[in-house]
Design a protein around this motif. Structure first.
Motif, PDB file in Angstrom:
ATOM      1  N   LEU A 182       2.657 -16.115  -1.032  1.00 42.79           N
ATOM      2  CA  LEU A 182       4.160 -16.267  -0.858  1.00 42.79           C
ATOM      3  C   LEU A 182       4.534 -15.093  -1.771  1.00 42.79           C
ATOM      4  O   LEU A 182       5.732 -14.785  -1.887  1.00 42.79           O
ATOM      5  N   ILE A 183       4.157 -14.500  -2.786  1.00 45.82           N
ATOM      6  CA  ILE A 183       4.732 -13.599  -4.097  1.00 45.82           C
ATOM      7  C   ILE A 183       4.274 -11.801  -2.742  1.00 45.82           C
ATOM      8  O   ILE A 183       5.178 -11.696  -2.683  1.00 45.82           O
ATOM      9  N   ILE A 184       3.006 -12.017  -1.886  1.00 47.83           N
ATOM     10  CA  ILE A 184       3.377 -11.081  -1.272  1.00 47.83           C
ATOM     11  C   ILE A 184       4.504 -11.042  -0.057  1.00 47.83           C
ATOM     12  O   ILE A 184       5.270  -9.576  -0.008  1.00 47.83           O
ATOM     13  N   GLY A 185       4.826 -11.681  -0.053  1.00 50.67           N
ATOM     14  CA  GLY A 185       5.384 -12.450   1.120  1.00 50.67           C
ATOM     15  C   GLY A 185       6.869 -11.877   1.473  1.00 50.67           C
ATOM     16  O   GLY A 185       7.259 -10.968   2.011  1.00 50.67           O
ATOM     17  N   ILE A 186       7.324 -12.487  -0.294  1.00 52.47           N
ATOM     18  CA  ILE A 186       8.884 -12.455  -0.963  1.00 52.47           C
ATOM     19  C   ILE A 186       8.483 -10.600  -1.468  1.00 52.47           C
ATOM     20  O   ILE A 186       9.552 -10.177  -0.364  1.00 52.47           O
TER      21      ILE A 186
ATOM     22  N   TRP B 178       8.899  -8.373   2.104  1.00 53.33           N
ATOM     23  CA  TRP B 178      10.441  -8.844   2.893  1.00 53.33           C
ATOM     24  C   TRP B 178      11.780  -7.761   2.207  1.00 53.33           C
ATOM     25  O   TRP B 178      11.866  -7.987   2.801  1.00 53.33           O
ATOM     26  N   HIS B 179      11.492  -8.042   1.024  1.00 50.56           N
ATOM     27  CA  HIS B 179      12.897  -7.438  -0.491  1.00 50.56           C
ATOM     28  C   HIS B 179      12.026  -5.409   0.631  1.00 50.56           C
ATOM     29  O   HIS B 179      13.264  -5.475   0.776  1.00 50.56           O
ATOM     30  N   GLN B 180      11.099  -5.635   0.291  1.00 51.93           N
ATOM     31  CA  GLN B 180      10.689  -4.473   0.986  1.00 51.93           C
ATOM     32  C   GLN B 180      11.412  -2.920   2.180  1.00 51.93           C
ATOM     33  O   GLN B 180      11.882  -2.225   2.699  1.00 51.93           O
ATOM     34  N   SER B 181      11.072  -4.267   3.139  1.00 52.65           N
ATOM     35  CA  SER B 181      11.463  -4.330   4.874  1.00 52.65           C
ATOM     36  C   SER B 181      12.527  -4.410   5.179  1.00 52.65           C
ATOM     37  O   SER B 181      12.305  -4.450   6.729  1.00 52.65           O
ATOM     38  N   THR B 182      13.542  -5.041   4.397  1.00 55.42           N
ATOM     39  CA  THR B 182      14.762  -5.963   4.852  1.00 55.42           C
ATOM     40  C   THR B 182      15.963  -4.490   3.933  1.00 55.42           C
ATOM     41  O   THR B 182      16.569  -4.620   3.879  1.00 55.42           O
TER      42      THR B 182
ATOM     43  N   VAL C  93      16.451   5.295  -4.300  1.00 56.44           N
ATOM     44  CA  VAL C  93      14.952   5.297  -4.135  1.00 56.44           C
ATOM     45  C   VAL C  93      14.481   4.743  -2.612  1.00 56.44           C
ATOM     46  O   VAL C  93      15.189   4.604  -1.714  1.00 56.44           O
ATOM     47  N   THR C  94      13.263   5.170  -2.941  1.00 52.70           N
ATOM     48  CA  THR C  94      11.944   4.798  -1.730  1.00 52.70           C
ATOM     49  C   THR C  94      10.976   4.037  -2.121  1.00 52.70           C
ATOM     50  O   THR C  94      10.463   4.572  -2.856  1.00 52.70           O
ATOM     51  N   GLY C  95      10.499   3.961  -0.460  1.00 51.24           N
ATOM     52  CA  GLY C  95       9.480   2.882  -0.619  1.00 51.24           C
ATOM     53  C   GLY C  95       8.472   3.132  -0.505  1.00 51.24           C
ATOM     54  O   GLY C  95       8.027   4.266  -0.256  1.00 51.24           O
ATOM     55  N   ASN C  96       7.002   2.699  -0.278  1.00 44.79           N
ATOM     56  CA  ASN C  96       5.728   3.138  -0.457  1.00 44.79           C
ATOM     57  C   ASN C  96       4.827   2.746   0.524  1.00 44.79           C
ATOM     58  O   ASN C  96       4.921   1.394   0.638  1.00 44.79           O
ATOM     59  N   PRO C  97       4.849   2.543   1.766  1.00 46.26           N
ATOM     60  CA  PRO C  97       4.557   1.888   2.869  1.00 46.26           C
ATOM     61  C   PRO C  97       3.374   1.486   3.012  1.00 46.26           C
ATOM     62  O   PRO C  97       2.320   1.162   2.896  1.00 46.26           O
ATOM     63  N   GLY C  98       3.082   3.143   2.314  1.00 46.44           N
ATOM     64  CA  GLY C  98       1.001   2.645   1.851  1.00 46.44           C
ATOM     65  C   GLY C  98       0.715   1.622   1.196  1.00 46.44           C
ATOM     66  O   GLY C  98      -0.146   1.027   1.165  1.00 46.44           O
ATOM     67  N   LEU C  99       1.430   2.069  -0.137  1.00 47.06           N
ATOM     68  CA  LEU C  99       1.781   0.428  -0.973  1.00 47.06           C
ATOM     69  C   LEU C  99       1.593  -0.806   0.064  1.00 47.06           C
ATOM     70  O   LEU C  99       0.879  -2.118  -0.710  1.00 47.06           O
ATOM     71  N   LEU C 100       2.348  -0.874   0.687  1.00 46.94           N
ATOM     72  CA  LEU C 100       3.106  -1.920   0.941  1.00 46.94           C
ATOM     73  C   LEU C 100       1.633  -2.843   1.698  1.00 46.94           C
ATOM     74  O   LEU C 100       1.789  -3.950   2.016  1.00 46.94           O
ATOM     75  N   ARG C 101       1.227  -2.292   2.522  1.00 49.44           N
ATOM     76  CA  ARG C 101      -0.021  -2.548   3.638  1.00 49.44           C
ATOM     77  C   ARG C 101      -1.148  -2.855   2.596  1.00 49.44           C
ATOM     78  O   ARG C 101      -1.608  -3.224   3.142  1.00 49.44           O
ATOM     79  N   ILE C 102      -1.242  -2.091   1.369  1.00 49.98           N
ATOM     80  CA  ILE C 102      -2.748  -2.780   0.714  1.00 49.98           C
ATOM     81  C   ILE C 102      -1.885  -4.176  -0.049  1.00 49.98           C
ATOM     82  O   ILE C 102      -2.870  -5.045   0.045  1.00 49.98           O
ATOM     83  N   MET C 103      -0.879  -3.791  -0.363  1.00 50.17           N
ATOM     84  CA  MET C 103      -0.387  -5.428  -0.816  1.00 50.17           C
ATOM     85  C   MET C 103      -1.298  -6.451   0.528  1.00 50.17           C
ATOM     86  O   MET C 103      -1.785  -7.779   0.321  1.00 50.17           O
ATOM     87  N   VAL C 104      -0.398  -6.049   1.580  1.00 51.86           N
ATOM     88  CA  VAL C 104      -0.300  -7.305   2.636  1.00 51.86           C
ATOM     89  C   VAL C 104      -2.010  -7.539   3.079  1.00 51.86           C
ATOM     90  O   VAL C 104      -2.021  -8.614   2.359  1.00 51.86           O
TER      91      VAL C 104
ATOM     92  N   LEU D 229       6.255 -14.725 -10.766  1.00 56.42           N
ATOM     93  CA  LEU D 229       7.030 -13.791 -10.232  1.00 56.42           C
ATOM     94  C   LEU D 229       7.936 -12.647 -10.659  1.00 56.42           C
ATOM     95  O   LEU D 229       7.655 -11.584 -10.794  1.00 56.42           O
ATOM     96  N   PRO D 230       8.747 -13.007 -12.492  1.00 55.28           N
ATOM     97  CA  PRO D 230       9.165 -12.222 -12.943  1.00 55.28           C
ATOM     98  C   PRO D 230       8.216 -11.328 -13.479  1.00 55.28           C
ATOM     99  O   PRO D 230       8.465 -10.079 -13.309  1.00 55.28           O
ATOM    100  N   LYS D 231       7.434 -11.659 -14.006  1.00 59.67           N
ATOM    101  CA  LYS D 231       5.871 -10.980 -14.397  1.00 59.67           C
ATOM    102  C   LYS D 231       5.358  -9.763 -13.534  1.00 59.67           C
ATOM    103  O   LYS D 231       4.833  -8.610 -13.829  1.00 59.67           O
TER     104      LYS D 231
END
Length: 892
Positions: A129-133, A136-140, A371-382, A451-453
């Protein structure tokens, strides 16, 4: 070849129909059989071979799926026609409800496995759930704008020495001309980011996010105003719009509209509007929005010069417009009007359109405005989220299969009284669905708390409210369905296939009770845990390597202050340096245009004499420094000399190169470069010295060539050196001197070692995320292991009792019972080690200078994995080894 037996084939076929469609009555099956027999006879009469005749006859009634579909349609049509539909639906609901009751009773009878399953799944689902949120936050990003799918940002592509430089910036006069001459553009806006200090009475806000924009800003972007009128907010050149946070900081609960603030202690502006809170999912964030008309009054030349890249340009295309064609037309406009020097340097100079919705994650352009995101980190988190859920799901499957022996008698009795495989499968899937649903409820609670932590770890402020309710509901339903099906399919399939006769005597068919799946599950779970633990150690090792690596200068004891944008300090930076140097404890001070770790240096075109006497056209990043820079940073001169104040020509004509720059020019020895001539803006001169190489940017990059020149009008940074032990006591005295100089800017001293390490903040977050992931993974794996061992020891209680009667010692029994787990975790390390080495070596390769994946990290990860697994089962095995054998044998 055996002779074809029609009756045997018919019997097998009827059994297939019965297993697939238990509701079909005997009359319907008899009718189907008669049809197939007639078809078989007809086929044989034509001379067809019996087996082929049978296959054709069986196929004449259609595929099973179509037959089943037709049966269901006829079944429900018949029920509706005879008025028994409601009763049938009630019966079906009653059956489903009964499945839930059976699942609840089964869970109640086995509290420990149920608790472990729910706990493990809840942690795994919370992680997903945390990673999904977060995903979603990063990809939208930027999709909240009303016409986001038609908004594009113009980027500039140009070449320097054959290298393509992609920039997000554009020249100032471009967009007005484009709007007049390029078709397909509906709306357009230019924006430019600046630093400024905002002041109201005693409240000061030092901001590096002051945005100047054309009046069409609110036509292109959807940033709602809480107060004011968007249509007129930027009509007045001295009218500004404050962000929600800036307005609250400067005005508190007052209405700012109509009031004034002071900008940079010189310009008074009027508040014309206040924004609603800017969504986090905006790549452009700003504290104040002002009109480009105001910027034009201060810097008119950037609006006219076709060589001034100070703006970011956004366009909204008309519907169904080809972005590639528009980009080509914009490129032609830019080339026709570009500065001749730009075209001379790069005849292929062009512009491109980037979709706004992909700017945050996909854009790799330089000079990004936000700001810009990090798609590599996003893939690792998924990937890590899926692995954690996999561990939790395997726990469930593992426990369910381990419990199969205990439930074999229940399954056998239910089969004897008429339960078919489909009913048993549905029951076990219902148990899985119920367990996962309860686990998801607990997972939501865990996610809301953590989530906040976790947001602090990954650098994003997230809560459950950060995600749209419909997306959260879809995510939860998807997790329930997918997890319940995956977790329940194998146990349902395996237990529903258990034959009734053997299990009533307490035995299981071969393979089910042998534990192969359990052993494989333990290896897989602890392999994942091993990889995450080892990855955490390697990332920490690299960060430690970075902190101790010699960057070519001594950064400890250095304090940097930003003088840029302050009229009082910027007009006489030498005075600031002298005043700071007079403070006891400060040993040296220097002025420069930038400091290491601050920002990339701009490339300047230069022409040098080559070793053979030819002219070499190249470009080097320029660092503008005074005569004290190399001494203050303790960078040695390897040839020639440093700048000297008593030599007037040093101020404009002298040049110092680093060793890499000299090598790039073709000189083998630094001494050979001393005295060579160069031409560059604003004037040419000669090389007077060669400095040792030092890392100005992060260790991801190799040391590049750097040119240092003395240009006093470009100094914006002051660096002082003191002993590290004195830094805390010096800062208050430095702030006092700063204020005595009547600086407009707020005192902004930063320790240089912290400035340098800020370049690796993303890597530190990466390390913290790995640490949390490794902890979660190993906790879930240990919960499953504990449940498995507890159940296994109960199954082996008779064996343990007999061994005790025969004289087995407690230590020997403990070793015997824990040996398998230790071996399995060692196998997990063997499986995980090469995968860790491959993955982390690839991650380390992104650094030009890095450590290596050593055996020590793999050994430590192995010991940690084996140690926690052994300690988890130690208590259970000791208790089992101390059981009274008489009680065990009497009970069994």
């Amino acid at each position: 070849m055996h002779q074809f037996d029609l009756d045997r084939a018919i019997a097998s076929w009827r059994q297939f129909i019965l297993s697939r469609q238990p509701y079909m009555d005997d009359t319907q099956r008899d009718e189907l059989e008669a049809h197939v027999r007639d078809a078989f006879d007809d086929n044989v009469a034509t001379g067809m071979e019996p087996r082929s005749a049978w296959e054709k006859a069986r196929g004449s009634i259609g595929e099973y799926g179509r037959m089943e579909s037709a049966y269901h349609q006829n079944f429900w049509r018949h029920k509706a026609k005879d008025g028994s539909l409601n009763g049938e639906l009630r019966n079906r609901m009653s059956i489903v409800w009964n499945y839930f009751l059976l699942a609840f009773r089964s869970a109640k009878k086995r509290p420990l496995p149920t608790f472990l399953n729910v706990s493990g799944l809840s942690i795994g689902l919370a992680a997903c759930l945390i990673i999904g949120i977060f995903v979603w936050h990063q990809s939208t990003f930027d999709r909240f704008h009303a016409e986001s799918e038609r908004i594009y940002r113009i980027g500039t592509d140009y070449r320097i020495d054959g290298d393509v430089i992609q920039s997000a910036a554009t020249v100032g006069p471009l967009l007005p001309v484009v709007m007049e001459s390029v078709a397909g553009i509906e709306k357009a806006v230019r924006v430019s980011m600046r630093d400024a200090e905002l002041q109201r009475n005693e409240r000061r806000l030092e901001s590096n996010q002051v945005l100047f924009a054309d009046s069409a800003f609110f036509d292109v972007f959807t940033f709602p105003l809480a107060r004011g009128n968007a249509a007129t907010a930027l009509a007045d050149p001295l009218g500004v719009v404050l962000s929600h946070e800036s307005a609250r900081f400067l005005f508190g609960t007052e209405d700012p509209v109509g009031q004034t603030i002071l900008v940079d202690n010189t310009i008074e502006v009027r508040i014309t509007g206040v924004l609603e809170p800017i969504p986090q999912r905006s790549h452009v964030q700003f504290d104040m929005l002002a009109s480009t008309a105001a910027l034009q009054m201060m810097e008119s030349w950037i609006f006219e010069n076709w060589f001034s890249f100070y703006f970011y340009s956004y366009v909204t295309l008309t519907p169904n417009t080809d972005a590639v064609e528009v980009a080509g037309a914009i490129t032609q406009v830019a080339r026709d009007r570009a500065h001749p020097e730009l075209i001379r340097r790069d005849p292929g100079y062009s512009l491109a359109l980037e979709p706004l919705e992909s700017v945050y994650l996909a854009s790799t352009r330089l000079d990004q405005p936000g700001v810009t995101g990090n798609p590599g980190l996003l893939r690792i988190m998924v990937g890590i989220g899926l692995l954690i859920l996999f561990i939790a799901t395997v726990n469930y499957v593992n426990m369910a299969t381990a419990l199969s022996l205990g439930r074999s008698r229940e399954i056998g009795i239910r089969k004897v009284v008429g339960a078919d495989r489909g009913q048993l499968s549905r029951q076990f899937l219902t148990e899985s669905f119920l367990t996962v649903s309860v686990a998801l409820g607990a997972g939501l609670l865990i996610a809301s708390i953590t989530l906040p932590k976790i947001g602090d770890v990954i650098g994003v402020n997230l809560t459950l409210g950060s995600i749209e309710p419909r997306v959260l509901v879809f995510l939860c339903l998807g997790l329930i369905l997918v997890t319940a099906l995956i977790a329940g399919w194998y146990p349902a399939r395996m237990m529903s296939r258990i034959p009734a006769a053997p299990v009533l005597s307490g035995s299981l068919p071969g393979g089910v009770s042998k534990g192969q799946f359990r052993r494989l599950a333990v290896v897989l779970q602890f392999s994942i845990s091993f990889i995450l633990i080892a990855a955490t150690l390697i990332v920490d090792k690299q960060l430690g390597f970075i902190q101790t690596y010699d960057n070519g200068y001594r950064e400890d004891g250095l304090i940097a202050l930003d003088l840029s944008g302050d009229q009082q300090l910027g007009s006489n930076p030498e005075r600031v340096r002298s005043e700071m140097l007079a403070i006891p404890g400060i040993r040296a001070a220097t002025l420069s245009s930038a400091v290491p770790g601050d920002q990339p240096l701009g490339d300047w075109n230069m022409r040098f004499e080559s070793p053979g006497g030819d002219q070499v056209n190249t470009s080097f990043p320029h660092l503008l420094v005074d005569q004290h820079f190399l001494d203050t940073y303790e960078i040695p001169i390897v040839a020639g000399r440093s700048f000297r104040q008593d030599i007037g020509a040093d101020d404009t004509r002298a040049l110092i190169l680093n060793e890499t720059a000299v090598k790039e020019l073709g000189f083998e020895n630094p001494e050979d470069a001393i005295g060579i001539r160069y031409d560059a803006f604003p004037d040419g001169g000669e090389v007077i010295g060669v400095a040792a190489d030092f890392h100005f940017t992060s260790l991801r990059n190799n040391v590049g060539g750097i040119a240092m020149r003395y240009m006093a009008d470009r100094f914006g940074m002051l660096t002082v050196r003191a002993e590290s032990a004195q830094l805390a006591s010096l800062l208050p005295r430095m702030e006092s001197v700063w204020n005595d100089l009547r600086a407009d800017k707020v005192f902004n001293a930063e320790l240089m070692d912290e400035v340098v390490m800020q370049q690796y903040e993303q890597d530190r977050r990466f390390a913290r995320f790995f640490s949390v992931s490794a902890l979660v993974a190993i906790v879930i794996a240990l919960m499953g292991l504990f449940g498995q061992i507890s159940y296994s020891l109960r199954q082996r209680s008779k064996e343990i009792g007999i061994r005790r009667v025969l004289g087995a010692e407690t230590s020997g029994l403990t070793f015997l019972l824990s040996r398998e787990v230790v071996i399995l975790t060692l196998m997990a390390a063997v499986v995980g080690a090469p995968l860790t080495w491959l993955a982390m070596s690839k991650w380390l390769d992104q650094f030009a200078v890095h450590t290596v994946v050593g055996p020590m990290e793999l050994v430590i990860a192995t010991l940690v994995t084996m140690g926690v697994a052994f300690l988890t089962i130690l208590g259970s095995t000791l208790r089992a080894a101390h059981l009274n054998p008489v009680d065990v044998l009497r009970r069994d």
